[in-house]
Structures are given as structure tokens and as C-alpha cells.
Design a protein around this motif. Structure first.
Motif, PDB file in Angstrom:
ATOM      1  N   UNK A 119      33.872  44.335  -2.728  1.00  0.00           N
ATOM      2  CA  UNK A 119      34.031  45.676  -2.159  1.00  0.00           C
ATOM      3  C   UNK A 119      34.681  45.602  -0.786  1.00  0.00           C
ATOM      4  N   UNK A 120      34.205  44.690   0.043  1.00  0.00           N
ATOM      5  CA  UNK A 120      34.706  44.555   1.413  1.00  0.00           C
ATOM      6  C   UNK A 120      36.205  44.293   1.443  1.00  0.00           C
ATOM      7  N   UNK A 121      36.689  43.464   0.533  1.00  0.00           N
ATOM      8  CA  UNK A 121      38.114  43.113   0.541  1.00  0.00           C
ATOM      9  C   UNK A 121      39.005  44.272   0.107  1.00  0.00           C
ATOM     10  N   UNK A 162      38.225  47.592   1.030  1.00  0.00           N
ATOM     11  CA  UNK A 162      37.771  48.768   1.770  1.00  0.00           C
ATOM     12  C   UNK A 162      38.924  49.645   2.254  1.00  0.00           C
ATOM     13  N   UNK A 163      40.002  49.030   2.722  1.00  0.00           N
ATOM     14  CA  UNK A 163      41.117  49.786   3.282  1.00  0.00           C
ATOM     15  C   UNK A 163      41.679  50.748   2.237  1.00  0.00           C
ATOM     16  N   UNK A 164      41.929  50.247   1.035  1.00  0.00           N
ATOM     17  CA  UNK A 164      42.462  51.068  -0.054  1.00  0.00           C
ATOM     18  C   UNK A 164      41.467  52.161  -0.444  1.00  0.00           C
ATOM     19  N   UNK A 165      40.189  51.788  -0.508  1.00  0.00           N
ATOM     20  CA  UNK A 165      39.162  52.743  -0.910  1.00  0.00           C
ATOM     21  C   UNK A 165      38.988  53.863   0.114  1.00  0.00           C
ATOM     22  N   UNK A 166      39.068  53.531   1.393  1.00  0.00           N
ATOM     23  CA  UNK A 166      38.913  54.546   2.435  1.00  0.00           C
ATOM     24  C   UNK A 166      40.039  55.576   2.368  1.00  0.00           C
ATOM     25  N   UNK A 167      41.249  55.114   2.123  1.00  0.00           N
ATOM     26  CA  UNK A 167      42.386  56.025   2.045  1.00  0.00           C
ATOM     27  C   UNK A 167      42.351  56.871   0.778  1.00  0.00           C
ATOM     28  N   UNK A 168      41.559  56.452  -0.216  1.00  0.00           N
ATOM     29  CA  UNK A 168      41.465  57.224  -1.447  1.00  0.00           C
ATOM     30  C   UNK A 168      42.711  57.141  -2.304  1.00  0.00           C
ATOM     31  N   UNK A 169      43.387  55.983  -2.279  1.00  0.00           N
ATOM     32  CA  UNK A 169      44.586  55.812  -3.101  1.00  0.00           C
ATOM     33  C   UNK A 169      44.208  55.836  -4.586  1.00  0.00           C
ATOM     34  N   UNK A 170      45.165  56.063  -5.427  1.00  0.00           N
ATOM     35  CA  UNK A 170      44.942  56.316  -6.853  1.00  0.00           C
ATOM     36  C   UNK A 170      44.061  55.272  -7.534  1.00  0.00           C
ATOM     37  N   UNK A 171      43.047  55.759  -8.241  1.00  0.00           N
ATOM     38  CA  UNK A 171      42.161  54.871  -9.010  1.00  0.00           C
ATOM     39  C   UNK A 171      42.949  54.157 -10.109  1.00  0.00           C
ATOM     40  N   UNK A 172      43.932  54.830 -10.703  1.00  0.00           N
ATOM     41  CA  UNK A 172      44.676  54.241 -11.808  1.00  0.00           C
ATOM     42  C   UNK A 172      45.532  53.064 -11.357  1.00  0.00           C
ATOM     43  N   UNK A 226      44.904  51.285  -8.380  1.00  0.00           N
ATOM     44  CA  UNK A 226      44.040  50.311  -7.720  1.00  0.00           C
ATOM     45  C   UNK A 226      42.693  50.230  -8.445  1.00  0.00           C
ATOM     46  N   UNK A 227      42.759  50.066  -9.753  1.00  0.00           N
ATOM     47  CA  UNK A 227      41.531  50.112 -10.559  1.00  0.00           C
ATOM     48  C   UNK A 227      40.578  48.983 -10.199  1.00  0.00           C
ATOM     49  N   UNK A 228      41.094  47.808  -9.792  1.00  0.00           N
ATOM     50  CA  UNK A 228      40.202  46.695  -9.433  1.00  0.00           C
ATOM     51  C   UNK A 228      39.367  47.043  -8.199  1.00  0.00           C
ATOM     52  N   UNK A 229      39.978  47.749  -7.242  1.00  0.00           N
ATOM     53  CA  UNK A 229      39.244  48.149  -6.036  1.00  0.00           C
ATOM     54  C   UNK A 229      38.105  49.092  -6.401  1.00  0.00           C
ATOM     55  N   UNK A 230      38.375  50.051  -7.256  1.00  0.00           N
ATOM     56  CA  UNK A 230      37.332  51.017  -7.636  1.00  0.00           C
ATOM     57  C   UNK A 230      36.277  50.369  -8.530  1.00  0.00           C
ATOM     58  N   UNK A 231      36.681  49.407  -9.331  1.00  0.00           N
ATOM     59  CA  UNK A 231      35.704  48.692 -10.142  1.00  0.00           C
ATOM     60  C   UNK A 231      34.747  47.909  -9.252  1.00  0.00           C
ATOM     61  N   UNK A 232      35.288  47.302  -8.177  1.00  0.00           N
ATOM     62  CA  UNK A 232      34.432  46.575  -7.226  1.00  0.00           C
ATOM     63  C   UNK A 232      33.472  47.533  -6.526  1.00  0.00           C
ATOM     64  N   UNK A 233      33.970  48.707  -6.161  1.00  0.00           N
ATOM     65  CA  UNK A 233      33.115  49.703  -5.510  1.00  0.00           C
ATOM     66  C   UNK A 233      32.010  50.174  -6.448  1.00  0.00           C
ATOM     67  N   UNK A 234      32.367  50.487  -7.691  1.00  0.00           N
ATOM     68  CA  UNK A 234      31.378  50.984  -8.648  1.00  0.00           C
ATOM     69  C   UNK A 234      30.278  49.955  -8.885  1.00  0.00           C
ATOM     70  N   UNK A 235      30.658  48.695  -8.968  1.00  0.00           N
ATOM     71  CA  UNK A 235      29.671  47.637  -9.199  1.00  0.00           C
ATOM     72  C   UNK A 235      28.717  47.513  -8.018  1.00  0.00           C
ATOM     73  N   UNK A 236      29.271  47.482  -6.815  1.00  0.00           N
ATOM     74  CA  UNK A 236      28.464  47.345  -5.600  1.00  0.00           C
ATOM     75  C   UNK A 236      27.550  48.554  -5.406  1.00  0.00           C
ATOM     76  N   UNK A 237      28.094  49.762  -5.551  1.00  0.00           N
ATOM     77  CA  UNK A 237      27.289  50.968  -5.378  1.00  0.00           C
ATOM     78  C   UNK A 237      26.204  51.062  -6.446  1.00  0.00           C
TER      79      UNK A 237
END
Length: 542
Positions: A240-242, A244-254, A256-267
Motif C-alpha cells: 500500500x505504501x509504495x 500511496x501517491x497514485x492512490x491519493x490522486x485518485x487516478x483510474x482504478x482500471x 492502476x489496478x495493482x495499486x487499488x488491489x494493494x489498498x483493498x487488501x490492506x484496508x
């Protein structure tokens, strides 16, 4: 495509035309501030070269941030205010002590509320639109005293001040001190268990800090139940930490799906913990963070917000703490004289029980040790890297330029922290680590009249040139706990162990021909960890 790629990586020369002479209008006594703004609006600051308007600078800022900041730093050497666009938003990069002081002010003219409402709350807290709207509707601001026209708003209506209060409470001694003491005891015991006396061990710095130290930090905050429910929490957190920048900006889930998958797992792991009654009630240090969760509950925010808030608490506890700890260990292990000087200094922070002979570290005294503080400050200065951000709520003047409402102000930490005029010293340029940069020597006379010299911690520059924790309302509420934990680990290591540097390796374990530098992937996101691993040998002495 190759030419566009070269541009985004900053290989083309920066083509800008700087004014022959920057006029600073604010030096004149113009009386009415509106007059000053009107006159200042006649001139405009220099623009950062943007070969593909609204696209080039935006993409380089997001995906190649270090290259962007290097370009910006060169322009800021000649101009204290520089314009560019982040998507459609006009951004003014600012430097210089007086300009940065504007961002630290508690004026209602500038604030970071927009950043929270557009990015932090919806993207990191998981806050639904109706809950974000409550912050949007609160026009009374974050300051204790509301602006004119909002004096009659009740405490319940002023959600910004309530939100700020529960976060600022984290920095109070009575709240973070029990966590710091719990961490110190647990860390000391763990080192004794992991490393038997008089046995040499080969240690990976990255593995030791990102796994073992991080786990003890989580345990101090949330107890062992967190790991019983989520055995792979540490790996999930760093994934998730790696991102964070993409997730904070809210860039497209489609995309950057790996970033959102990391977030979903951690949350999901955080949700497991919050839903487990046994986990929360069995840990004494819950009071440190539970106030945030309870505030959202009492104010009837969506349950998802509590999970997001908890996830960010853990992020705040680890994301910057662990990399800074790594850099402190690197500097100490690389310099035998510094290691010995710190060992002598830290010895004064231990006390020995007259009955058991047990030596205990005084967590209250450790942060006051001058050389240790200087090393900590120097590492923060060189390895923290993000832009201090504020939005302009009412027109203001900075360095003679009129800044209209709606502009985003950014003060690049890299520019301020590497400023030679502020930090440089003869033989010790600002870009290099110097352990004693923030130390002065003071003569002390004892009762017998003998005079000795002692180190005294003294910041080498003004606060407006050093803001690793942010500032004003947005200053990091966990900064005191982070400092205690970092310095506790360093104090225990230099006291308990003989340490030797073995070699440097790449992240994959292959040999490296150079020492570590700041990992450019984390530029603009906080503490930059080392991009190389340090292999060490150490032996516990007692």
C-alpha cells in the motif's frame, strides 16, 4: 514517442526566459492591501517550461517527480515564485523564508482544506460524498477563531476544528508517552531474544527495519492481536505504501489496478481488526488512536471512514519512521567515530536498578541528547521530500506577485532543505551529511571551578527552512512518537551491539558498486528510503 519520453525525463534543456530583474513590490508602503494586490497583479512570475501545455509538467510531476523537482529547483535559484499547471489547476512553487512563512500562517487566506476534500478524504479515508459535503459546508475554517461572519457556528457544526483537535491530541505527552515506553521495553526485549550475547549475525538493514522494527511499532500501537488476525499485515502495508501517491490522486482504478488491489487488501486487514472486539479491548495503548475513530463515530460518519482513518494512522506511524531509521543506522555504521560518540552520549540516558542490576533506557531523556538530535535532524533534512501544499482562499501577495484565489501554493522541501545559504558551512556543503551541523559547544563550570565543553543542540537554520513534518494545522500529529521510536532503536543498537559494515547490495541481493542514494520512486511522497541495502555484521555485547 521517443522524443516525448525524453521530454518527460527532462533530458531537454530547460527553455525559459527569466526576467532581467525581479521587482519585489512588497517593499513599498502601499497602504491598503487591495492596492498592493492591484499593483502586484501587473507583473507575473516566471512559468516553468511546458512543451505540451497542461500535460508535460503534470505527467512529470506525477510519474517522474524527482526530475520535475530538479528542473524546478534550477529555476527557483533565480526566482522565488514559479508558475506551472497541474492538470487545469494553476500552481505557484515558492521558496525563500518570507514566502514560506505565508504557508505557516494561521490566516484564513490560505489553507489545505481543498486537498483534503478533493483527495485525502474520498481516496484514502473512503469518505462518501455526503460526508465530504459536511466539510465543504463548514466555511468556518480550521482555526480556533472563525473568520468574520461565522462566529455563531456551534461546535458540532465546525467539523474542521473537531477533526483537527482529535489529531492534535496525538502529540500530547500523556497520549504518546505510554506507546513510546511500551515500544522501548518491547524493542529491548526483542533484541535480546533475536540476538544471543557474543554471537555475530549478518543483518540486512532493509529486512531488519521494514519487518522486525515495523512489526514492533505496530504491536506498540495495536497489540499482538493485529498480527493474529492478519499474519501478512507488514507485507500488505508496504505494498500500500509504495502506491500511496497514485492512490491519493485518485487516478483510474482500471489503469492502476495493482495499486487499488494493494489498498483493498490492506484496508481489509484493518477492518478485520476493528470488527474484532477482543483485539481492541486487550491492548492498553488503544487510547492513543481510538479518539480519531470515536470522533468519526460520534459525529455519525460512515463506518468506512473509521477503517480509512485507522489505515492512515498506521501509515503515519511507519511510512516515514522506518526510512529515516534506516538512514540514521547507515550514517552511524559508516562512521566509527560517530558510533563511539553516540555510544558515549546514549550511556547517560540509561539507569541501573540497584536491586536487579537491570539497565533501563529513559525514553524521556533520549530525545534531549544533543548529538543524537543533530543526527536525526540532519537525516530528516536530507531524506524527507514532499511539497508543502496550501490553497489560496483569498487573494494575497507573495514576493511582490499577486496570487489569485483558487491557486495552489507548493513549497518544495527539497529546495528549502538543500539551500546552501541556509544550511551550508565551511567544509560541509548543504547537500552532504554532517553529524554535528546542529550542534554548538558550550562551556560548563562544575562546583570545583573546572571548565568543560559540552554539546548543545541548536538548529542550524530557521524553521522556515526546515519543515519535515509540515506546519501549522497540518503538522504531523505523530511526530513526537516517531522521534521517540527512531531514537530509541538507535540508542539500543549503539549500546547493545558491536556493529560493522559488510557491503552494499541491490534490492535483489546482487552486489552494488555504489552506496545508497534516495530512492527516486518516493520523491514527493515523504521520506525517501535508501535505494540500496546495507549488509551489516553485529554482535550483542550484553
Amino acid at each position: 514517442m521517443s522524443s516525448i519520453s525524453s521530454l518527460l525525463h527532462g533530458s531537454y534543456l530547460e527553455r525559459i526566459q527569466l526576467p532581467a530583474r525581479l521587482q519585489t513590490l512588497s517593499q513599498f508602503e502601499l497602504g491598503d492591501p487591495r492596492t498592493l494586490i492591484a499593483v502586484a497583479s501587473l507583473v507575473r512570475p516566471v512559468s516553468l517550461y511546458d512543451p505540451i501545455p497542461y500535460v508535460f509538467n503534470t505527467f512529470q510531476f506525477i510519474f517522474w517527480n524527482e526530475r520535475f523537482l530538479n528542473r524546478a529547483a534550477k529555476v527557483l535559484e533565480h526566482a522565488r515564485v514559479v508558475r506551472f499547471h497541474l492538470f487545469q489547476t494553476p500552481v505557484y512553487l515558492i521558496s525563500g523564508q518570507q514566502s514560506i512563512q505565508t504557508l505557516f500562517s494561521r490566516s484564513h487566506n490560505v489553507g489545505s482544506e481543498n486537498m483534503y476534500m478533493e483527495h485525502v478524504f474520498p481516496n484514502l479515508y473512503g469518505m462518501p460524498k455526503q460526508d465530504v459535503q459536511r466539510f465543504i459546508d463548514d466555511k468556518s475554517g480550521r482555526d480556533r477563531v472563525p473568520p468574520p461572519g461565522f462566529e455563531k457556528m456551534t461546535t458540532d457544526q465546525r467539523v474542521w476544528t473537531g477533526y483537527d483537535k482529535v489529531h492534535s491530541d496525538l502529540s500530547k505527552t500523556q497520549n504518546f508517552r505510554p506507546v513510546a515506553e511500551f515500544f522501548s521495553r518491547g524493542m529491548s526485549q526483542a533484541l535480546d531474544e533475536w540476538y544471543p550475547v557474543n554471537e555475530w549475525h549478518s543483518v540486512s538493514l532493509i529486512d531488519f527495519c521494514r519487518n522486525r522494527i515495523a512489526a514492533k511499532g505496530v504491536e506498540a500501537l495495536f497489540g499482538t492481536r493485529m498480527f493474529e488476525l492478519n499474519p501478512d499485515l507488514i507485507n500488505a502495508f508496504w505494498a500500500f505504501d509504495s502506491n500511496l501517491f497514485v492512490l491519493t490522486l485518485g487516478l483510474s482504478r482500471w489503469i492502476h489496478f495493482r495499486a487499488y488491489r494493494a489498498k483493498d487488501r490492506y484496508y481489509g486487514m484493518i477492518r478485520n481488526y476493528l470488527n474484532d472486539a477482543n483485539g481492541r479491548t486487550s491492548h492498553n495503548n488503544e487510547a492513543f488512536w481510538s479518539g480519531i475513530i470515536n470522533w468519526f463515530k460520534c459525529n455519525k460518519f460512515d463506518d468506512r471512514v473509521g477503517v480509512g482513518a485507522m489505515a492512515i494512522v498506521m501509515f503515519a506511524a511507519l511510512s516515514n519512521t522506518v526510512p529515516i531509521m534506516m538512514w540514521m543506522i547507515i550514517e552511524i555504521v559508516s562512521d566509527r567515530s560517530l558510533l563511539q560518540a553516540l555510544r558515549d552520549e546514549v550511556a547517560t540516558a540509561f539507569s541501573t536498578d540497584s536491586m536487579t542490576g537491570e539497565r533501563t533506557l529513559d525514553v524521556g531523556k533520549v530525545p534531549t541528547l544533543p548529538l543524537l538530535q543533530s543526527v536525526f535532524t540532519e537525516v530528516l533534512r536530507l531524506h524527507m521530500n514532499f511539497n508543502l501544499i496550501r490553497n489560496v482562499n483569498q487573494p494575497i501577495v507573495i514576493d511582490g506577485f499577486a496570487i489569485p484565489r483558487g491557486v495552489m501554493l507548493q513549497a518544495p522541501m527539497r529546495t528549502a532543505h538543500y539551500d546552501e545559504e541556509a544550511w551550508g558551512s565551511e567544509g560541509h556543503p548543504a547537500a552532504e551529511f554532517w553529524a554535528e551541523r546542529h550542534v554548538t559547544w558550550k562551556e560548563i563550570q562544575d562546583e570545583s571551578g573546572n571548565t568543560t565543553k559540552q554539546r548543545v543542540f541548536a538548529m542550524a537554520a530557521r524553521p522556515t527552512s526546515f519543515f519535515p513534518f509540515g506546519g501549522s494545522h497540518e503538522i504531523c500529529p505523530g511526530r513526537h512518537l516517531a522521534k521517540h521510536e527512531i531514537l530509541t532503536v538507535v540508542a539500543l543498537l549503539v549500546t547493545k551491539f558491536d556493529m560493522e559494515l559488510e557491503n552494499w547490495t541491490q534490492k535483489d541481493g546482487s552486489p552494488s558498486e555504489r552506496t545508497a542514494k534516495n530512492d527516486s520512486r518516493f520523491s514527493g511522497a515523504g521520506a525517501q528510503p535508501p535505494d540500496r541495502d546495507l549488509k551489516m555484521r553485529w554482535r550483542r555485547k550484553h
